[in-house]
Scaffold this motif. Structure first.
Motif, PDB file in Angstrom:
ATOM      1  N   GLY A  13       0.809  -1.210   0.000  1.00 60.18           N
ATOM      2  CA  GLY A  13       0.000   0.000   0.000  1.00 60.18           C
ATOM      3  C   GLY A  13       0.840   1.256   0.000  1.00 60.18           C
ATOM      4  N   ALA A  14       1.953   1.253   0.740  1.00 64.06           N
ATOM      5  CA  ALA A  14       2.832   2.422   0.794  1.00 64.06           C
ATOM      6  C   ALA A  14       3.458   2.698  -0.560  1.00 64.06           C
ATOM      7  CB  ALA A  14       3.919   2.202   1.842  1.00 64.06           C
ATOM      8  N   ALA A  15       3.884   1.653  -1.254  1.00 64.02           N
ATOM      9  CA  ALA A  15       4.483   1.832  -2.573  1.00 64.02           C
ATOM     10  C   ALA A  15       3.473   2.382  -3.573  1.00 64.02           C
ATOM     11  CB  ALA A  15       5.060   0.505  -3.070  1.00 64.02           C
ATOM     12  N   ALA A  16       2.263   1.806  -3.564  1.00 61.34           N
ATOM     13  CA  ALA A  16       1.227   2.249  -4.495  1.00 61.34           C
ATOM     14  C   ALA A  16       0.779   3.674  -4.187  1.00 61.34           C
ATOM     15  CB  ALA A  16       0.033   1.300  -4.438  1.00 61.34           C
ATOM     16  N   GLY A  17       0.586   3.974  -2.912  1.00 59.34           N
ATOM     17  CA  GLY A  17       0.139   5.314  -2.533  1.00 59.34           C
ATOM     18  C   GLY A  17       1.173   6.372  -2.823  1.00 59.34           C
ATOM     19  N   SER A  18       2.452   6.076  -2.618  1.00 62.23           N
ATOM     20  CA  SER A  18       3.506   7.044  -2.909  1.00 62.23           C
ATOM     21  C   SER A  18       3.586   7.329  -4.396  1.00 62.23           C
ATOM     22  CB  SER A  18       4.855   6.511  -2.405  1.00 62.23           C
ATOM     23  OG  SER A  18       4.811   6.284  -1.017  1.00 62.23           O
ATOM     24  N   TRP A  19       3.389   6.302  -5.219  1.00 62.07           N
ATOM     25  CA  TRP A  19       3.405   6.494  -6.665  1.00 62.07           C
ATOM     26  C   TRP A  19       2.225   7.361  -7.116  1.00 62.07           C
ATOM     27  CZ3 TRP A  19       0.074   5.032 -10.657  1.00 62.07           C
ATOM     28  CH2 TRP A  19       0.591   5.199 -11.954  1.00 62.07           C
ATOM     29  N   LEU A  20       1.081   7.173  -6.469  1.00 64.03           N
ATOM     30  CA  LEU A  20      -0.114   7.943  -6.824  1.00 64.03           C
ATOM     31  C   LEU A  20      -0.067   9.370  -6.295  1.00 64.03           C
ATOM     32  CD1 LEU A  20      -2.866   5.269  -6.102  1.00 64.03           C
ATOM     33  CD2 LEU A  20      -2.230   6.162  -8.353  1.00 64.03           C
ATOM     34  N   PHE A  21       0.815   9.633  -5.307  1.00 66.40           N
ATOM     35  CA  PHE A  21       0.838  10.916  -4.605  1.00 66.40           C
ATOM     36  C   PHE A  21       0.930  12.099  -5.555  1.00 66.40           C
ATOM     37  CE2 PHE A  21       3.822  14.222  -3.041  1.00 66.40           C
ATOM     38  CZ  PHE A  21       2.986  14.838  -2.122  1.00 66.40           C
ATOM     39  N   LEU A  43      -2.735  -2.595   4.150  1.00 61.64           N
ATOM     40  CA  LEU A  43      -2.747  -2.216   2.741  1.00 61.64           C
ATOM     41  C   LEU A  43      -3.501  -0.909   2.526  1.00 61.64           C
ATOM     42  CD1 LEU A  43      -2.304  -2.882  -0.289  1.00 61.64           C
ATOM     43  CD2 LEU A  43      -4.469  -4.146  -0.207  1.00 61.64           C
ATOM     44  N   ILE A  44      -4.713  -0.831   3.075  1.00 58.47           N
ATOM     45  CA  ILE A  44      -5.561   0.345   2.855  1.00 58.47           C
ATOM     46  C   ILE A  44      -4.988   1.581   3.535  1.00 58.47           C
ATOM     47  CG2 ILE A  44      -7.846   1.317   3.294  1.00 58.47           C
ATOM     48  CD1 ILE A  44      -8.914  -1.599   3.133  1.00 58.47           C
ATOM     49  N   VAL A  45      -4.585   1.443   4.800  1.00 59.72           N
ATOM     50  CA  VAL A  45      -4.125   2.599   5.564  1.00 59.72           C
ATOM     51  C   VAL A  45      -2.792   3.127   5.034  1.00 59.72           C
ATOM     52  CG1 VAL A  45      -3.333   3.372   7.833  1.00 59.72           C
ATOM     53  CG2 VAL A  45      -5.405   2.004   7.628  1.00 59.72           C
ATOM     54  N   ALA A  46      -1.878   2.237   4.677  1.00 57.52           N
ATOM     55  CA  ALA A  46      -0.592   2.679   4.150  1.00 57.52           C
ATOM     56  C   ALA A  46      -0.762   3.383   2.810  1.00 57.52           C
ATOM     57  CB  ALA A  46       0.353   1.496   4.010  1.00 57.52           C
ATOM     58  N   LEU A  47      -1.661   2.887   1.983  1.00 51.09           N
ATOM     59  CA  LEU A  47      -1.919   3.538   0.699  1.00 51.09           C
ATOM     60  C   LEU A  47      -2.456   4.947   0.908  1.00 51.09           C
ATOM     61  CD1 LEU A  47      -3.490   1.901  -2.412  1.00 51.09           C
ATOM     62  CD2 LEU A  47      -4.212   4.180  -1.706  1.00 51.09           C
ATOM     63  N   LEU A  48      -3.452   5.074   1.781  1.00 53.35           N
ATOM     64  CA  LEU A  48      -4.039   6.392   2.038  1.00 53.35           C
ATOM     65  C   LEU A  48      -3.040   7.330   2.707  1.00 53.35           C
ATOM     66  CD1 LEU A  48      -7.589   5.351   3.292  1.00 53.35           C
ATOM     67  CD2 LEU A  48      -6.966   6.262   1.046  1.00 53.35           C
ATOM     68  N   SER A  49      -2.216   6.785   3.598  1.00 54.14           N
ATOM     69  CA  SER A  49      -1.228   7.607   4.282  1.00 54.14           C
ATOM     70  C   SER A  49      -0.212   8.173   3.309  1.00 54.14           C
ATOM     71  CB  SER A  49      -0.517   6.776   5.357  1.00 54.14           C
ATOM     72  OG  SER A  49       0.497   7.530   5.987  1.00 54.14           O
ATOM     73  N   ALA A  50       0.266   7.349   2.378  1.00 55.18           N
ATOM     74  CA  ALA A  50       1.217   7.830   1.375  1.00 55.18           C
ATOM     75  C   ALA A  50       0.568   8.837   0.448  1.00 55.18           C
ATOM     76  CB  ALA A  50       1.762   6.649   0.569  1.00 55.18           C
ATOM     77  N   LEU A  51      -0.692   8.621   0.143  1.00 57.19           N
ATOM     78  CA  LEU A  51      -1.406   9.494  -0.784  1.00 57.19           C
ATOM     79  C   LEU A  51      -1.673  10.868  -0.184  1.00 57.19           C
ATOM     80  CD1 LEU A  51      -2.752   9.469  -3.598  1.00 57.19           C
ATOM     81  CD2 LEU A  51      -4.844   8.706  -2.483  1.00 57.19           C
ATOM     82  N   MET A  52      -1.993  10.910   1.122  1.00 59.56           N
ATOM     83  CA  MET A  52      -2.423  12.153   1.757  1.00 59.56           C
ATOM     84  C   MET A  52      -1.407  12.719   2.741  1.00 59.56           C
ATOM     85  SD  MET A  52      -6.490  11.419   2.359  1.00 59.56           S
ATOM     86  CE  MET A  52      -6.246   9.969   3.366  1.00 59.56           C
ATOM     87  N   GLY A  53      -0.296  12.017   2.989  1.00 50.39           N
ATOM     88  CA  GLY A  53       0.681  12.492   3.965  1.00 50.39           C
ATOM     89  C   GLY A  53       0.498  11.793   5.292  1.00 50.39           C
ATOM     90  N   THR A  54      -0.716  11.753   5.799  1.00 41.50           N
ATOM     91  CA  THR A  54      -1.050  11.021   7.016  1.00 41.50           C
ATOM     92  C   THR A  54      -2.556  10.870   7.076  1.00 41.50           C
ATOM     93  OG1 THR A  54      -0.852  10.986   9.438  1.00 41.50           O
ATOM     94  CG2 THR A  54      -1.160  13.135   8.400  1.00 41.50           C
ATOM     95  N   VAL A  55      -3.023   9.821   7.724  1.00 41.16           N
ATOM     96  CA  VAL A  55      -4.466   9.624   7.886  1.00 41.16           C
ATOM     97  C   VAL A  55      -4.844   9.680   9.354  1.00 41.16           C
ATOM     98  CG1 VAL A  55      -4.808   8.318   5.764  1.00 41.16           C
ATOM     99  CG2 VAL A  55      -4.115   7.118   7.844  1.00 41.16           C
ATOM    100  N   GLY A  56      -3.948  10.212  10.171  1.00 42.27           N
ATOM    101  CA  GLY A  56      -4.248  10.316  11.586  1.00 42.27           C
ATOM    102  C   GLY A  56      -4.248   8.939  12.244  1.00 42.27           C
TER     103      GLY A  56
END
Length: 274
Positions: A99-107, A151-164
């Motif tokens: 999730g972190a890899a995918a979210g960072s790429w989408l960032f 998977l879900i939280v790491a993707l969103l965290s990378a995409l938005m910076g943090t999800v709290g």
């Protein structure tokens, strides 16, 4: 100071006194938010976002916050090393790394404003879910649930910076005690932060100045972890849950407020107001 198309801060650190003032303020912001982060098992990264934006004027918030966590989390994990639940780590990390890899790429190419509003509502709902901290669990979470959650939280965290502190509900419902929750989250976050920093660097979204800003805030976060450890140990389970739930609600409200213009626009469109 310049930013590129990705919001990456460019240029070396200058001798301008304002640059050193910014670094000092970032270190202080990192210290204050991460002291609270340690006592309530998360939310410090979200609280740090407005400070980073105000102090640096940077659009590269996600890389700076990620680098701050990359420095702060291993120090916290080391301080609480005896409390790490490695069984949860083994379930969480496979999904979180992907999730972190995918979210960072989408960032660099995505917008996630409405996701922040939905996550904010979920965080605020924790007040009712745990009755302000008086309730220990609202359901019984299973260990394997941490795989898809990671998977879900790491993707969103990378995409938005943090999800709290969005995963705190799952940890509490699994039955994690306060030190175990803080320690295990630190290990999980550290590994995913390594992935995000690698991808951000490869995409060119983590420039030299952004790295310096993240390092300054990270040093403050690292010091806060060490000083807040004895405070956490003195908290009762009820007090800890109260802090966790309170910061989840504050984090949720902050996420919604950061996107309040979208809420206003949607309301006007729905009511026909100009």
């Amino acid at each position: 100071m310049r930013t590129d198309a990705f919001g990456t801060i460019e240029g070396p650190l200058r001798s301008d006194p304002m640059d050193w003032i910014r670094l000092g303020l970032l270190a202080l912001a990192g210290f204050l938010t991460w002291a609270l982060n340690t006592l309530s098992a998360g939310g410090g990264g979200l609280l740090l976002i407005p400070a980073v934006t105000f102090i640096t004027g940077s659009a590269a918030v996600a890389p700076v916050i990620t680098l701050t966590e990359l420095i702060g989390n291993p120090i916290r994990a080391l301080a609480f090393r005896r409390n790490i639940d490695w069984s949860l780590v083994r379930w969480y990390l496979p999904g979180a790394i992907a999730g972190a890899a995918a979210g960072s790429w989408l960032f660099a190419n995505s917008r996630a404003e409405w996701l922040q509003i939905l996550i904010g509502i979920y965080l605020i709902s924790a007040v009712w879910e745990f009755r302000g901290g008086a309730r220990e669990r609202s359901y019984r979470a299973r260990r394997w649930w941490f795989l898809p959650a990671g998977l879900i939280v790491a993707l969103l965290s990378a995409l938005m910076g943090t999800v709290g502190p969005v995963l705190n509900s799952l940890y509490l419902n699994y039955g994690s005690e306060k030190e175990t929750l803080v320690a295990t989250k630190s290990v999980n976050s550290f590994v995913t932060d390594v992935v995000k920093v690698a991808v951000f660097t490869g995409l060119g979204t983590l420039g030299g100045q952004a790295a310096i800003y993240g390092a300054a805030a990270g040093l403050g976060a690292a010091l806060a972890n060490l000083l807040a450890k004895p405070w956490l140990e003195r908290l009762s389970g009820r007090q800890f849950r109260g802090l966790v739930v309170a910061l989840m609600a504050v984090s949720g409200a902050l996420m919604i407020w950061n996107q309040h213009s979208l809420v206003v626009q949607a309301w006007r469109a729905a009511t026909g107001m100009s």
